[in-house]
Write a protein that holds these residues in place. Structure first.
Motif, PDB file in Angstrom:
ATOM      1  N   SER A  55     -21.106  13.751  69.930  1.00 37.42           N
ATOM      2  CA  SER A  55     -21.923  14.495  70.891  1.00 37.42           C
ATOM      3  C   SER A  55     -21.889  15.970  70.548  1.00 37.42           C
ATOM      4  O   SER A  55     -20.893  16.477  70.033  1.00 37.42           O
ATOM      5  N   SER A  56     -22.997  16.624  70.793  1.00 42.82           N
ATOM      6  CA  SER A  56     -23.070  18.082  70.685  1.00 42.82           C
ATOM      7  C   SER A  56     -23.525  18.615  72.032  1.00 42.82           C
ATOM      8  O   SER A  56     -24.646  18.326  72.492  1.00 42.82           O
ATOM      9  N   LYS A  57     -22.639  19.382  72.656  1.00 44.92           N
ATOM     10  CA  LYS A  57     -22.919  19.914  73.984  1.00 44.92           C
ATOM     11  C   LYS A  57     -22.997  21.430  73.925  1.00 44.92           C
ATOM     12  O   LYS A  57     -22.107  22.081  73.372  1.00 44.92           O
ATOM     13  N   ILE A  58     -24.049  21.964  74.502  1.00 47.90           N
ATOM     14  CA  ILE A  58     -24.159  23.414  74.629  1.00 47.90           C
ATOM     15  C   ILE A  58     -23.603  23.766  76.002  1.00 47.90           C
ATOM     16  O   ILE A  58     -24.208  23.472  77.030  1.00 47.90           O
ATOM     17  N   GLU A  59     -22.398  24.362  75.975  1.00 47.69           N
ATOM     18  CA  GLU A  59     -21.652  24.623  77.195  1.00 47.69           C
ATOM     19  C   GLU A  59     -21.484  26.117  77.412  1.00 47.69           C
ATOM     20  O   GLU A  59     -21.481  26.892  76.451  1.00 47.69           O
ATOM     21  N   TYR A  60     -21.289  26.475  78.666  1.00 47.08           N
ATOM     22  CA  TYR A  60     -21.080  27.893  78.980  1.00 47.08           C
ATOM     23  C   TYR A  60     -19.603  28.221  78.938  1.00 47.08           C
ATOM     24  O   TYR A  60     -18.753  27.501  79.456  1.00 47.08           O
ATOM     25  N   ASN A  61     -19.287  29.349  78.287  1.00 52.82           N
ATOM     26  CA  ASN A  61     -17.921  29.835  78.164  1.00 52.82           C
ATOM     27  C   ASN A  61     -17.879  31.262  78.689  1.00 52.82           C
ATOM     28  O   ASN A  61     -18.721  32.087  78.337  1.00 52.82           O
TER      29      ASN A  61
END
Length: 669
Positions: A55-61
């Motif tokens: 999986s490739s997740k674009i997450e907020y950091n």
């Protein structure tokens, strides 16, 4: 209804069972998997991927904003010793200071069946290490422990990247893949163009997920009541989850004349198209090849390097003295760069050391050498420009992007057409590039930033002209002389083969390859003059070139030059046929038959002409007293042949092989 309910229950249970069968989890290796001796659908497979989920997740950091987190878990079965290399795995990552990525391996275990029980061996720290690939990339590698025939290995890795790049996912590889699943999780602010390649495709499903980001802000109050207040702001957004599932994908089978099998592997790539955050303008990222070329040209390590001339001006004035024509200038400069700077083996379309340093230290990467070549050609008054290239090993890119290229050559536009040049190979010449650079299309960039597509594939036929005179004695011993002339790409390849070996080693290989003949009086001419054909001459004797059976002699008239096996055996060809360059092979053979013998059987003449001028084969033999004269020609006019012409090409080779392997039969008078 009483009859229907149990049936419905059965179907429901079957459906649930099928769903659970796909719920793979690390650590749940079964005895059945360890006991399996061969792959059920490919008994020749040395290994198989039992499942691979990613999986490739674009997450907020909070620190970096949106980042991409890629997680992959894999289970592989090893059937044979030839599959041991699948116990090694590597993951590339960017080591560029502007885009530093991190790779973490965990849960890496080898499973074996020992005494009917499952034995686990965990990967230790010494089995993990980092390796620098080039100045932009490194790779983290693992070597799994205690691997045997029958082992099952598992591992998991994660890549954290500050970019929003989604990595390519391959559903196929050189071994069977039982199950492969890849999911992307993309916030509504980002838009990607997915592009699939290959000949078989995964199932695709999408769904929407509600997500939110919690922003924490703080405010410091001064004075007697000094304090810090924290506030929480919540932002809701929609996330698109796209899942690709491939099941029972066959291994990619190597076929003859394939330039890079990865070009035809079933895979999915994602190109970032647009980004738009609330109350902000739309940002376009999807681009065209012109924009990519212009961006690369403006790199400090590319365009500005072409403007540096002071380091070579004095040398070039001497070298160009008396050179008036474009051809003379091109050859003088090409030879000067070849002799002045040695290629260090590294690819790259831009400079590594920089042209000045490379010239001074006499070593550089592809960018250093060929941008230097371009600058010198321009300085001499020629209309020269760099051409971006993706090498054969790098493959063909599905969409415009800067990483599509990994190489650069030079092009000179003349009244007679463009001349392509590469100074990294000492045997290359005008329009004779190293084979690694012959990969369909390149992109020429001019000073003003405009660019054009350039066809890299040769159209001129490369020749292999063979002249043989030989005699056969009554016992079947063959004695003769050969003169072989190679032109263009055939000459490039031959010079490379010769230069890599001492003459004794080369001749030993030549003798062994040609039915254990004995070679004498060997010589070659034009070995270093790349504008001329390279010519080999030698005498030979052979005791294995003719059969004597029942008082008759059976001779294969082309001797060791016979094409004996059809390289095209598949019923269906999946990939285009890549010959690298068009060619013309010609043989002129004179045969002296022994006294006391006469011809009983001669092969009949033959001619094959393929449609669309794809190629021709001609075979003619004639007898005059005790002398036989044979002429053979085999010509392919296209470097790349599409699969739609495969049946025709296969039949052509079938007829050619059958004719070339027909024997001359001599009988005693």
């Amino acid at each position: 209804m009483k009859i229907f309910k149990p049936f419905c229950l059965f179907i429901l249970l079957l459906f649930i069972t099928n769903i659970k069968a796909q719920e793979f989890k690390l650590g749940k290796v079964s005895i059945a998997e360890l006991q399996e001796k061969v792959h059920p659908k490919d008994t020749a497979a040395a290994a198989a991927i039992l499942y691979k989920k990613g999986s490739s997740k674009i997450e907020y950091n909070d620190n970096d904003g949106f980042i991409t987190v890629t997680e992959v878990e894999t289970r592989i079965k090893i059937y044979k010793k030839e599959g041991y290399n699948w116990a090694n795995h590597s993951v590339w990552y960017s080591n560029n200071s502007d885009l530093s990525e991190k790779v973490y391996f965990n849960d890496a275990v080898t499973y074996n069946l020992v005494g009917g029980k499952i034995e686990k061996t965990k990967l230790k720290s010494e089995g993990t290490f980092d390796e620098v690939v080039d100045k932009y990339r490194s790779q983290k590698k693992i070597t799994m422990p205690n691997v045997k025939e029958g082992s099952v290995i598992e591992f998991k890795y994660m890549v954290r990247s500050p970019s929003r790049m989604i990595r390519e996912w391959d559903f196929q590889t050189s071994i069977p893949v039982n199950y492969s699943e890849f999911s992307t999780y993309v916030p509504e602010y980002y838009s990607y163009n997915p592009r699939q390649k290959g000949y078989i495709f995964p199932r695709v499903s999408t769904k929407k997920n509600n997500r939110s980001i919690m922003f924490i802000s703080k405010e410091r109050h001064q004075g007697s009541n000094a304090r810090t207040d924290f506030s929480h702001d919540k932002v809701d957004y929609m996330e698109t989850q796209t899942t690709y599932v491939g099941e029972n994908f066959p291994a990619m089978k190597e076929e003859s004349f394939v330039n890079n099998i990865d070009n035809y592997t079933s895979s999915i790539q994602h190109e970032l198209s647009t980004v738009q955050f609330p109350n902000e303008p739309l940002k376009l990222y999807s681009t065209d090849w012109n924009s990519v070329a212009k961006t690369i040209y403006n790199y400090d390590t590319f365009g500005p390097e072409l403007n540096k001339t002071g380091y070579f001006e004095n040398d070039l004035k001497v070298i160009l003295a008396g050179k008036d024509t474009d051809e003379e200038k091109i050859m003088a400069i090409l030879n000067h760069v070849k002799s002045s700077v040695k290629w260090n083996g590294y690819h790259g379309y831009d400079c590594d050391n920089g042209v000045r340093k490379a010239y001074k230290e006499k070593s550089g990467n592809v960018g250093d050498i060929n941008l230097m070549l371009t600058a010198m050609l321009r300085y001499s008054g020629l209309n020269a420009n760099p051409v971006l290239v993706s090498t054969r090993s790098n493959g063909i890119s599905l969409f415009p992007n800067r990483t599509a290229f990994n190489y650069v050559i030079a092009a000179v536009e003349t009244p007679n057409g463009s001349v392509l040049l590469d100074a990294t190979d000492r045997f290359s010449g005008p329009n004779i590039l190293p084979l690694r650079a012959l990969n369909w299309k390149g992109r020429l960039i001019r000073k003003d930033g405009t660019s054009d597509e350039v066809d890299l594939m040769p159209s001129k036929l490369s020749g292999d002209n063979v002249f043989i005179t030989y005699s056969v004695d009554a016992e079947g011993k063959v004695t003769g002389k050969t003169r072989r002339q190679y032109t263009d790409y055939n000459a490039l390849v031959t010079r490379g083969n010769i230069s890599s070996l001492k003459e004794e080693e080369y001749l030993e290989k030549l003798e062994n390859r040609n039915n254990k003949i004995e070679i004498s009086e060997y010589s070659r001419t034009n070995e270093k003059d790349i504008l001329l054909p390279i010519i080999e001459t030698y005498s030979f004797t052979g005791s294995n070139l003719c059969e004597s059976i029942g008082g008759k002699l059976y001779i294969n008239p082309m001797l060791f030059f016979t094409n004996e096996k059809n390289p095209f055996k598949q019923e269906v060809r999946e990939y285009p046929v890549d010959f690298s360059y068009p060619f013309s092979d010609k043989y002129n053979i004179t045969i002296q038959i022994p006294e006391g013998f006469t011809v009983e059987t001669l092969p009949t003449p033959a001619a094959v002409v393929m449609e669309d001028n794809l190629g021709t084969f001609k075979f003619n033999i004639a007898a005059n007293a005790n002398v036989l004269q044979l002429t053979v020609s085999h010509q392919i006019n296209e470097a790349i042949v599409g699969t739609e012409k495969y049946e025709m090409l296969k039949e052509y080779y079938k007829v050619m092989i059958a004719k070339e392997t027909e024997k001359i039969v001599l009988k005693r008078i």
